[in-house]
Design an enzyme around this catalytic site. Sequence first.
Site, PDB file in Angstrom:
ATOM      1  N   ARG A 190       0.813  -1.218   0.000  1.00  0.00           N
ATOM      2  CA  ARG A 190       0.000   0.000   0.000  1.00  0.00           C
ATOM      3  C   ARG A 190       0.848   1.271   0.000  1.00  0.00           C
ATOM      4  NH1 ARG A 190      -5.151  -1.434   3.967  1.00  0.00           N
ATOM      5  NH2 ARG A 190      -6.194  -2.769   2.443  1.00  0.00           N
TER       6      ARG A 190
ATOM      7  N   LYS B 163     -19.832 -17.808   0.523  1.00  0.00           N
ATOM      8  CA  LYS B 163     -21.268 -17.563   0.622  1.00  0.00           C
ATOM      9  C   LYS B 163     -21.865 -16.771  -0.525  1.00  0.00           C
ATOM     10  CE  LYS B 163     -21.445 -17.783   5.651  1.00  0.00           C
ATOM     11  NZ  LYS B 163     -21.764 -17.053   6.891  1.00  0.00           N
TER      12      LYS B 163
ATOM     13  N   GLY C   6     -10.346  -9.600  -0.692  1.00  0.00           N
ATOM     14  CA  GLY C   6      -9.330 -10.134   0.218  1.00  0.00           C
ATOM     15  C   GLY C   6      -8.667 -11.438  -0.144  1.00  0.00           C
TER      16      GLY C   6
END
Length: 396
Positions: free
Chosen positions: A35, A198, A354
């Site tokens: 980052r 999910k 992620g």
Amino acid sequence: MKTINDFNFKDKKVLVRVDFNVPQDDQLKVTDNTRIVAVKPTVEKIIKDGGSVILMTHLGRPKGEVKNEFSLKNILEEVSAVLGQEVKFVEESIGEKAEKAAAELQPGDILLLENLRFHNEEEKGDEGFAEQLSKLGDAYVNDAFGTAHRAHASTAVIAKFFNSTKFFGLLMANELKAIDKVLKSGEKPVTAILGGSKVSTKITIIENILPAVDNLIIGGGMAFTFIKALGGKIGNSLVEEDKLPLALEILGKAKENNVRVYLPSDTIIAESFNNDADRREVDIYEIPEGWMGLDAGVKSRDQFNDVLLNSRTILWNGPIGVFEMSNFAAGTVALGESIAEATKLGAFSLVGGGDSVAFVKQFGYADKVSYVSTGGGAMLESLEGLELPGVAAINN
């Protein structure tokens, strides 16, 4: 899109919101500087123009309390090393000390303010706090895509104090262009791969991207909800029972939009969620009781490979197996290989979210795809079609 390339920052003090919320070890040393590296081009452009840079960021969740473990002085050495010069530091983000440190900056200097979240007002989006921050600079640049979905003081509210001198940094611009390429301007065929555990976490994304894509590959744990909805036997595999009707509804909407949906046809099953468990390869619609699917099988990998090699734009969000366990990583590795090969053949590939980002970094695919997003939540909200507060603040 108003970027820093549209302005010369000579003799300007530029407040740059960055996302230096980086992982650290027990000694508080930075373990992944991705980052920090990502904002280097923005900092270099401002310095080259003859301006000075005031970096502001959060680190962790100090919840308004001043704690040494969350102090940015712990990452100062790494920031200086990455940016290639000594970065000054002030132990405040607003107030007299911060104002004095900013006022003393010379062209070419870089100053890092203390953790913004040492002030509760940051996360509350407090206008008074934003105004105090704004006093430190002549221009405002948002280069923190990872926090662009938050309406915090430094990511959204502060922009109102810079009418004509607010800009997107180069990282933000690249992130937004990459997402636009998938949702609007990408060369067809466009293929989206959605994995992970999910369906419920991906519903809005699926609904928003259906009009933009030609192919939808569904893998990972979420695939079993679709397989069961279609009448398959899934044994002890992960399933969201209450989402079975929704899975059929999604398949119906995909058909209406002429989107071809690809579900795994075979799977690697195991007797327990354990890397060393007994395993075998079976038809995904015929998983025996007591067994669970933990990876895509060979036929599925070949089918996905064919689709990807014939794609010109690719979005990948979520693994298609439990890649954290070596015996169930082969499906996701094969997918990574296919995307890398398609990219080499000229396709544009965007990886975000992620677990996908963790995978491409861990397995060495980050340099083999077109773009790896730095913002998990921000990217997902963009794919859901939501306007991010940090983006709206610059555009409006």
